[in-house]
Design a protein around this motif. Structure first.
Motif, PDB file in Angstrom:
ATOM      1  N   THR A   1      44.458  46.189  61.439  1.00 27.65           N
ATOM      2  CA  THR A   1      43.035  46.320  61.156  1.00 27.65           C
ATOM      3  C   THR A   1      42.771  46.117  59.673  1.00 27.65           C
ATOM      4  N   ALA A   2      41.807  45.259  59.366  1.00 27.83           N
ATOM      5  CA  ALA A   2      41.432  45.026  57.975  1.00 27.83           C
ATOM      6  C   ALA A   2      40.683  46.248  57.453  1.00 27.83           C
ATOM      7  N   ARG A   3      41.150  46.794  56.357  1.00 27.14           N
ATOM      8  CA  ARG A   3      40.544  47.995  55.776  1.00 27.14           C
ATOM      9  C   ARG A   3      40.022  47.767  54.361  1.00 27.14           C
ATOM     10  N   HIS A   4      40.241  46.574  53.829  1.00 27.59           N
ATOM     11  CA  HIS A   4      39.818  46.279  52.457  1.00 27.59           C
ATOM     12  C   HIS A   4      38.942  45.031  52.472  1.00 27.59           C
ATOM     13  N   PHE A   5      37.787  45.132  51.801  1.00 27.66           N
ATOM     14  CA  PHE A   5      36.814  44.049  51.848  1.00 27.66           C
ATOM     15  C   PHE A   5      36.403  43.670  50.428  1.00 27.66           C
ATOM     16  N   TYR A   6      36.289  42.359  50.196  1.00 27.51           N
ATOM     17  CA  TYR A   6      35.969  41.841  48.868  1.00 27.51           C
ATOM     18  C   TYR A   6      34.865  40.797  48.974  1.00 27.51           C
ATOM     19  N   ARG A   7      34.172  40.599  47.832  1.00 27.33           N
ATOM     20  CA  ARG A   7      33.099  39.602  47.798  1.00 27.33           C
ATOM     21  C   ARG A   7      33.125  38.882  46.460  1.00 27.33           C
TER      22      ARG A   7
ATOM     23  N   CYS B   1      36.372  28.506  41.812  1.00 25.76           N
ATOM     24  CA  CYS B   1      37.267  28.062  40.738  1.00 25.76           C
ATOM     25  C   CYS B   1      37.422  26.546  40.761  1.00 25.76           C
ATOM     26  N   ARG B   2      37.484  25.973  41.954  1.00 28.81           N
ATOM     27  CA  ARG B   2      37.570  24.520  42.056  1.00 28.81           C
ATOM     28  C   ARG B   2      36.285  23.851  41.587  1.00 28.81           C
ATOM     29  N   ARG B   3      35.176  24.462  41.941  1.00 30.97           N
ATOM     30  CA  ARG B   3      33.882  23.858  41.653  1.00 30.97           C
ATOM     31  C   ARG B   3      33.528  23.934  40.177  1.00 30.97           C
ATOM     32  N   HIS B   4      33.936  25.019  39.515  1.00 29.36           N
ATOM     33  CA  HIS B   4      33.476  25.236  38.149  1.00 29.36           C
ATOM     34  C   HIS B   4      34.587  25.283  37.100  1.00 29.36           C
ATOM     35  N   ASN B   5      35.864  25.346  37.506  1.00 28.42           N
ATOM     36  CA  ASN B   5      36.927  25.473  36.505  1.00 28.42           C
ATOM     37  C   ASN B   5      38.167  24.660  36.873  1.00 28.42           C
ATOM     38  N   ARG B   6      37.982  23.564  37.580  1.00 29.86           N
ATOM     39  CA  ARG B   6      39.073  22.650  37.931  1.00 29.86           C
ATOM     40  C   ARG B   6      40.217  23.346  38.677  1.00 29.86           C
ATOM     41  N   GLY B   7      39.875  24.338  39.475  1.00 34.06           N
ATOM     42  CA  GLY B   7      40.872  25.002  40.302  1.00 34.06           C
ATOM     43  C   GLY B   7      41.668  26.086  39.607  1.00 34.06           C
ATOM     44  N   ARG B   8      41.383  26.328  38.339  1.00 36.16           N
ATOM     45  CA  ARG B   8      42.108  27.364  37.602  1.00 36.16           C
ATOM     46  C   ARG B   8      41.393  28.711  37.727  1.00 36.16           C
ATOM     47  N   TYR B   9      42.161  29.778  37.572  1.00 38.25           N
ATOM     48  CA  TYR B   9      41.595  31.119  37.703  1.00 38.25           C
ATOM     49  C   TYR B   9      40.482  31.330  36.689  1.00 38.25           C
ATOM     50  N   ASP B  10      39.375  31.891  37.172  1.00 37.44           N
ATOM     51  CA  ASP B  10      38.227  32.169  36.317  1.00 37.44           C
ATOM     52  C   ASP B  10      37.759  33.587  36.615  1.00 37.44           C
ATOM     53  N   GLU B  11      37.721  34.411  35.588  1.00 38.06           N
ATOM     54  CA  GLU B  11      37.355  35.816  35.755  1.00 38.06           C
ATOM     55  C   GLU B  11      35.945  35.977  36.321  1.00 38.06           C
ATOM     56  N   ARG B  12      35.084  35.002  36.101  1.00 42.57           N
ATOM     57  CA  ARG B  12      33.711  35.094  36.606  1.00 42.57           C
ATOM     58  C   ARG B  12      33.659  35.150  38.124  1.00 42.57           C
ATOM     59  N   PHE B  13      34.701  34.624  38.766  1.00 39.39           N
ATOM     60  CA  PHE B  13      34.695  34.548  40.224  1.00 39.39           C
ATOM     61  C   PHE B  13      35.726  35.482  40.857  1.00 39.39           C
ATOM     62  N   ARG B  14      36.119  36.477  40.097  1.00 38.17           N
ATOM     63  CA  ARG B  14      37.084  37.435  40.628  1.00 38.17           C
ATOM     64  C   ARG B  14      36.458  38.245  41.774  1.00 38.17           C
ATOM     65  N   PHE B  15      37.196  38.399  42.863  1.00 38.17           N
ATOM     66  CA  PHE B  15      36.696  39.150  44.016  1.00 38.17           C
ATOM     67  C   PHE B  15      36.467  40.612  43.631  1.00 38.17           C
ATOM     68  N   LEU B  16      35.316  41.130  44.057  1.00 38.07           N
ATOM     69  CA  LEU B  16      34.966  42.521  43.815  1.00 38.07           C
ATOM     70  C   LEU B  16      35.068  43.287  45.126  1.00 38.07           C
TER      71      LEU B  16
END
Length: 203
Positions: free
Chosen positions: A151-157, A181-196
């Motif tokens: 059962t999934a117990r952790h949810f992110y957005r 990350c693909r759309r705005h940072n060429r597929g590299r990790y971007d803190e702006r899109f970190r799952f919350l």
């Protein structure tokens, strides 16, 4: 004289198995499993060298985890480590080989991508599968391994696109939305899109 002959005759008929040591039970060849496992790792290195990935071939490591149940294998990119389910041998050497190549494709795809973020079973992985001799490989196996419902117990957005992710276990490291990350940072990790993380009631 006749009695002596009879006694001599009976003595020759008496079995002598009690006078001889019993044969020891046959011991299993303890070299078989380790050698078999070493052959699998050697095959992984050979496959990678054939694709000119000598550096990855030197680092790749194969481990067997008897605690695995429904999972056939996993690949840990950071350590170039592939973990396989020992029950794969129940399905034959061909299935061990297929699962090895499947997991090896994950390592190969990430090795080629470098620092660029890629989808676990995206086009890079699919190309790696083909290079390793797997055509039309599926992302999940269809083996009759015991399964259990989790059962999934952790949810992110994602804070940008609102994409939601369900997880059985929480993220152990910073993880961002791949599409953003693909759309705005060429597929590299971007803190702006970190799952919350969000409450389960809002899933």
């Amino acid at each position: 004289m006749i009695l002596g002959r009879q006694l001599d005759f009976l003595t020759r008929l008496i079995p002598t198995w009690r006078q001889e040591p019993l044969p020891s039970p046959k011991q299993p060849d303890i070299r078989t499993a380790p050698q078999r496992d070493a052959d699998v790792e050697a095959k992984a290195r050979k496959l990678l060298r054939a694709l000119q990935c000598d550096d990855l071939a030197k680092r790749v490591c194969i481990r067997w985890n008897p605690r695995m149940r429904s999972t056939a294998g996993t690949a840990l990119v950071a350590k170039a480590l592939i973990t396989l389910n020992p029950h794969l041998w129940d399905f034959g050497a061909a299935e061990v080989d297929r699962t090895l190549r499947h997991e090896l494709a994950h390592l190969l795809a990430h090795h080629r991508a470098g620092r660029r973020r890629i989808s676990p079973h995206g086009p890079e992985w699919q190309q790696a599968c083909r290079d390793l001799g797997l055509l039309d490989e599926k992302r999940c196996h269809t083996l009759a391994l015991p399964r259990r419902e989790l059962t999934a117990r952790h949810f992110y957005r994602c804070p940008a696109c609102a994409e939601e992710v369900k997880r059985v276990r929480p993220f152990r490291r910073k993880t961002a939305c791949l599409d953003c990350c693909r759309r705005h940072n060429r597929g590299r990790y971007d803190e702006r899109f970190r799952f919350l993380k969000i409450p389960a009631a809002r899933k």
